[in-house]
Motif scaffolding. Structure first.
Motif, PDB file in Angstrom:
ATOM      1  N   PRO A  25       0.795  -1.237   0.000  1.00  9.01           N
ATOM      2  CA  PRO A  25       0.000   0.000   0.000  1.00  9.01           C
ATOM      3  C   PRO A  25       0.826   1.285   0.000  1.00  9.01           C
ATOM      4  O   PRO A  25       0.259   2.375   0.102  1.00  9.01           O
ATOM      5  CB  PRO A  25      -0.805  -0.116   1.302  1.00  9.01           C
ATOM      6  CG  PRO A  25       0.100  -0.887   2.213  1.00  9.01           C
ATOM      7  CD  PRO A  25       0.822  -1.870   1.331  1.00  9.01           C
ATOM      8  N   TRP A  26       2.156   1.175  -0.131  1.00  5.21           N
ATOM      9  CA  TRP A  26       2.977   2.383  -0.088  1.00  5.21           C
ATOM     10  C   TRP A  26       2.661   3.290  -1.273  1.00  5.21           C
ATOM     11  O   TRP A  26       2.544   2.840  -2.413  1.00  5.21           O
ATOM     12  CB  TRP A  26       4.458   2.027  -0.112  1.00  5.21           C
ATOM     13  CG  TRP A  26       4.944   1.441   1.185  1.00  5.21           C
ATOM     14  CD1 TRP A  26       5.156   0.127   1.451  1.00  5.21           C
ATOM     15  CD2 TRP A  26       5.248   2.147   2.385  1.00  5.21           C
ATOM     16  NE1 TRP A  26       5.571  -0.036   2.745  1.00  5.21           N
ATOM     17  CE2 TRP A  26       5.641   1.193   3.348  1.00  5.21           C
ATOM     18  CE3 TRP A  26       5.228   3.498   2.734  1.00  5.21           C
ATOM     19  CZ2 TRP A  26       6.010   1.540   4.641  1.00  5.21           C
ATOM     20  CZ3 TRP A  26       5.592   3.846   4.024  1.00  5.21           C
ATOM     21  CH2 TRP A  26       5.980   2.870   4.960  1.00  5.21           C
ATOM     22  N   LEU A  27       2.528   4.582  -0.986  1.00  8.47           N
ATOM     23  CA  LEU A  27       2.264   5.563  -2.032  1.00  8.47           C
ATOM     24  C   LEU A  27       3.548   5.889  -2.789  1.00  8.47           C
ATOM     25  O   LEU A  27       4.654   5.706  -2.284  1.00  8.47           O
ATOM     26  CB  LEU A  27       1.670   6.830  -1.414  1.00  8.47           C
ATOM     27  CG  LEU A  27       0.321   6.608  -0.719  1.00  8.47           C
ATOM     28  CD1 LEU A  27      -0.084   7.844   0.051  1.00  8.47           C
ATOM     29  CD2 LEU A  27      -0.747   6.232  -1.733  1.00  8.47           C
ATOM     30  N   GLU A  28       3.387   6.407  -3.993  1.00  5.36           N
ATOM     31  CA  GLU A  28       4.531   6.616  -4.868  1.00  5.36           C
ATOM     32  C   GLU A  28       5.575   7.541  -4.252  1.00  5.36           C
ATOM     33  O   GLU A  28       6.777   7.272  -4.319  1.00  5.36           O
ATOM     34  CB  GLU A  28       4.078   7.156  -6.224  1.00  5.36           C
ATOM     35  CG  GLU A  28       5.192   7.333  -7.235  1.00  5.36           C
ATOM     36  CD  GLU A  28       5.932   6.031  -7.553  1.00  5.36           C
ATOM     37  OE1 GLU A  28       7.143   6.098  -7.847  1.00  5.36           O
ATOM     38  OE2 GLU A  28       5.296   4.957  -7.504  1.00  5.36           O
ATOM     39  N   PHE A  29       5.143   8.638  -3.640  1.00  7.83           N
ATOM     40  CA  PHE A  29       6.129   9.572  -3.098  1.00  7.83           C
ATOM     41  C   PHE A  29       6.981   8.937  -2.005  1.00  7.83           C
ATOM     42  O   PHE A  29       8.147   9.282  -1.823  1.00  7.83           O
ATOM     43  CB  PHE A  29       5.451  10.849  -2.575  1.00  7.83           C
ATOM     44  CG  PHE A  29       4.707  10.687  -1.277  1.00  7.83           C
ATOM     45  CD1 PHE A  29       5.357  10.792  -0.051  1.00  7.83           C
ATOM     46  CD2 PHE A  29       3.339  10.447  -1.271  1.00  7.83           C
ATOM     47  CE1 PHE A  29       4.668  10.656   1.137  1.00  7.83           C
ATOM     48  CE2 PHE A  29       2.645  10.307  -0.082  1.00  7.83           C
ATOM     49  CZ  PHE A  29       3.307  10.406   1.131  1.00  7.83           C
ATOM     50  N   ALA A  30       6.407   7.966  -1.266  1.00  9.20           N
ATOM     51  CA  ALA A  30       7.126   7.323  -0.170  1.00  9.20           C
ATOM     52  C   ALA A  30       8.237   6.403  -0.682  1.00  9.20           C
ATOM     53  O   ALA A  30       9.080   5.970   0.104  1.00  9.20           O
ATOM     54  CB  ALA A  30       6.161   6.530   0.695  1.00  9.20           C
ATOM     55  N   ARG A  31       8.256   6.119  -1.955  1.00  8.17           N
ATOM     56  CA  ARG A  31       9.287   5.254  -2.532  1.00  8.17           C
ATOM     57  C   ARG A  31      10.525   6.042  -2.954  1.00  8.17           C
ATOM     58  O   ARG A  31      11.439   5.478  -3.552  1.00  8.17           O
ATOM     59  CB  ARG A  31       8.714   4.500  -3.742  1.00  8.17           C
ATOM     60  CG  ARG A  31       7.483   3.670  -3.426  1.00  8.17           C
ATOM     61  CD  ARG A  31       6.930   2.972  -4.662  1.00  8.17           C
ATOM     62  NE  ARG A  31       5.626   2.397  -4.407  1.00  8.17           N
ATOM     63  CZ  ARG A  31       5.416   1.197  -3.846  1.00  8.17           C
ATOM     64  NH1 ARG A  31       6.442   0.456  -3.491  1.00  8.17           N
ATOM     65  NH2 ARG A  31       4.180   0.757  -3.652  1.00  8.17           N
ATOM     66  N   HIS A  32      10.536   7.332  -2.637  1.00  8.77           N
ATOM     67  CA  HIS A  32      11.635   8.180  -3.110  1.00  8.77           C
ATOM     68  C   HIS A  32      12.432   8.802  -1.976  1.00  8.77           C
ATOM     69  O   HIS A  32      13.038   9.862  -2.138  1.00  8.77           O
ATOM     70  CB  HIS A  32      11.085   9.250  -4.053  1.00  8.77           C
ATOM     71  CG  HIS A  32      10.509   8.682  -5.311  1.00  8.77           C
ATOM     72  ND1 HIS A  32      11.268   8.387  -6.416  1.00  8.77           N
ATOM     73  CD2 HIS A  32       9.232   8.297  -5.618  1.00  8.77           C
ATOM     74  CE1 HIS A  32      10.501   7.868  -7.358  1.00  8.77           C
ATOM     75  NE2 HIS A  32       9.261   7.800  -6.896  1.00  8.77           N
ATOM     76  N   ASP A  33      12.460   8.128  -0.839  1.00  7.17           N
ATOM     77  CA  ASP A  33      13.346   8.529   0.241  1.00  7.17           C
ATOM     78  C   ASP A  33      14.775   8.134  -0.142  1.00  7.17           C
ATOM     79  O   ASP A  33      15.046   6.970  -0.466  1.00  7.17           O
ATOM     80  CB  ASP A  33      12.939   7.844   1.538  1.00  7.17           C
ATOM     81  CG  ASP A  33      13.893   8.135   2.675  1.00  7.17           C
ATOM     82  OD1 ASP A  33      13.791   9.209   3.270  1.00  7.17           O
ATOM     83  OD2 ASP A  33      14.769   7.288   2.935  1.00  7.17           O
ATOM     84  N   SER A  34      15.678   9.083  -0.111  1.00  7.90           N
ATOM     85  CA  SER A  34      17.043   8.832  -0.593  1.00  7.90           C
ATOM     86  C   SER A  34      17.744   7.744   0.202  1.00  7.90           C
ATOM     87  O   SER A  34      18.432   6.887  -0.372  1.00  7.90           O
ATOM     88  CB  SER A  34      17.865  10.129  -0.540  1.00  7.90           C
ATOM     89  OG  SER A  34      17.309  11.106  -1.381  1.00  7.90           O
ATOM     90  N   LEU A  35      17.595   7.750   1.530  1.00 13.74           N
ATOM     91  CA  LEU A  35      18.248   6.732   2.340  1.00 13.74           C
ATOM     92  C   LEU A  35      17.693   5.347   2.045  1.00 13.74           C
ATOM     93  O   LEU A  35      18.439   4.364   2.022  1.00 13.74           O
ATOM     94  CB  LEU A  35      18.079   7.061   3.816  1.00 13.74           C
ATOM     95  CG  LEU A  35      19.102   8.029   4.412  1.00 13.74           C
ATOM     96  CD1 LEU A  35      18.746   8.340   5.855  1.00 13.74           C
ATOM     97  CD2 LEU A  35      20.510   7.456   4.332  1.00 13.74           C
ATOM     98  N   ALA A  36      16.385   5.259   1.844  1.00 13.65           N
ATOM     99  CA  ALA A  36      15.793   3.961   1.537  1.00 13.65           C
ATOM    100  C   ALA A  36      16.364   3.400   0.243  1.00 13.65           C
ATOM    101  O   ALA A  36      16.711   2.213   0.160  1.00 13.65           O
ATOM    102  CB  ALA A  36      14.280   4.085   1.441  1.00 13.65           C
ATOM    103  N   CYS A  37      16.471   4.242  -0.764  1.00 13.71           N
ATOM    104  CA  CYS A  37      17.007   3.787  -2.053  1.00 13.71           C
ATOM    105  C   CYS A  37      18.428   3.267  -1.899  1.00 13.71           C
ATOM    106  O   CYS A  37      18.846   2.321  -2.565  1.00 13.71           O
ATOM    107  CB  CYS A  37      16.964   4.927  -3.068  1.00 13.71           C
ATOM    108  SG  CYS A  37      15.295   5.442  -3.528  1.00 13.71           S
ATOM    109  N   LEU A  38      19.184   3.887  -0.995  1.00 14.58           N
ATOM    110  CA  LEU A  38      20.582   3.495  -0.792  1.00 14.58           C
ATOM    111  C   LEU A  38      20.721   2.264   0.092  1.00 14.58           C
ATOM    112  O   LEU A  38      21.513   1.361  -0.208  1.00 14.58           O
ATOM    113  CB  LEU A  38      21.339   4.669  -0.158  1.00 14.58           C
ATOM    114  CG  LEU A  38      22.817   4.430   0.177  1.00 14.58           C
ATOM    115  CD1 LEU A  38      23.626   4.243  -1.102  1.00 14.58           C
ATOM    116  CD2 LEU A  38      23.359   5.592   0.999  1.00 14.58           C
TER     117      LEU A  38
END
Length: 252
Positions: A25-38
């Motif tokens: 259920p994660w929204l699109e904007f929540a997938r763009h946290d820089s630390l998460a991506c790293l």
């Protein structure tokens, strides 16, 4: 729960490539946290013993990420950080890289597949995360909780929302309530737990909203308004979380 098997990613490494494929259920904007991506790939690679996967037959139905870190290291003093989710990820990464012995486990994420919501899987995953930490000798699990009911009240201060209770004394928020029922206590709020920034074009793409005026923008699913800076060409979302502590009985 019949048919549900919860394992660590270390036990089921073949599931690593499927973790991101689970419909969530994660929204699109929540997938763009820089630390998460790293750091999500790093967690899967280096901390597979702390990544939990729930399966029902061949279907992946829930996932959970946690990290060991040194909460009581010099300069930290056992105090949970106001920068919450972002800070604990950085501490865990730094501690592992520098060889600092961890003394605490922090939850990072517990997510249930969209088609398996409402079955009690979140509580099951939380219990498994607690047990995984206890079995590894830890005395406490902490969690920067993202209150599930807060998007309905984006303008309510997190300090007010976090400590609101029902008539039975349990937290008003459903996800905080799950934690407290599992044995947690609310410790503090993390007003700067996660920061997501992007250009106005990116925010328009992520949300479908115009972002055409300077000021707060109420984005569905966000816990607080997103700040739009029209003249500067960017917008910033600063998400508040609520720290909870789960003491563990290591003699169990």
């Amino acid at each position: 729960m019949n048919g549900i098997q919860i394992t660590t990613l270390a036990q089921r490494p073949e599931l690593a490539d499927r973790l991101g494929d689970m419909k969530d259920p994660w929204l699109e904007f929540a997938r763009h946290d820089s630390l998460a991506c790293l750091l999500y790939p790093w967690m899967q690679r280096e901390l597979a013993d702390y990544v939990l996967v729930a399966t029902d037959g061949d279907a992946m139905v829930a996932r959970g990420y946690s990290v060991p870190f040194a909460l009581h290291a010099r300069g930290r003093g056992g105090v949970l950080p106001t920068r919450g989710w972002d800070q604990v990820l950085m501490w865990a990464f730094s501690d592992l890289r520098l060889g600092v012995a961890p003394d605490t486990v922090s939850a990072i994420e517990i997510t249930v597949a969209t088609d398996r919501q409402g079955e009690g899987l979140s509580a099951l995953m939380l219990a498994a995360m607690r047990e995984n930490a206890r079995a590894r000798g830890f005395a406490e699990v902490v969690a920067p909780v993202r209150p599930s009911g807060k998007p309905a009240e984006p303008d309510t201060p997190i300090e007010e929302y976090a400590y609101r209770t029902r008539e039975d004394g349990l937290p008003y928020d459903p996800w905080l309530r799950v934690h407290v029922r599992a044995g947690a206590v609310i410790d503090s709020v993390a007003p700067l737990s996660m920061t997501i920034n992007g250009s106005l074009a990116e925010w328009r793409d992520w949300t479908g909203l115009p972002f055409d005026a300077t000021g707060p923008v109420r984005v569905p699913g966000a816990l607080a308004p997103v700040r739009c800076e029209l003249e500067q060409g960017y917008a910033v979302y600063v998400e508040p979380n609520v720290w909870v502590r789960h003491p563990l009985d290591r003699t169990a």
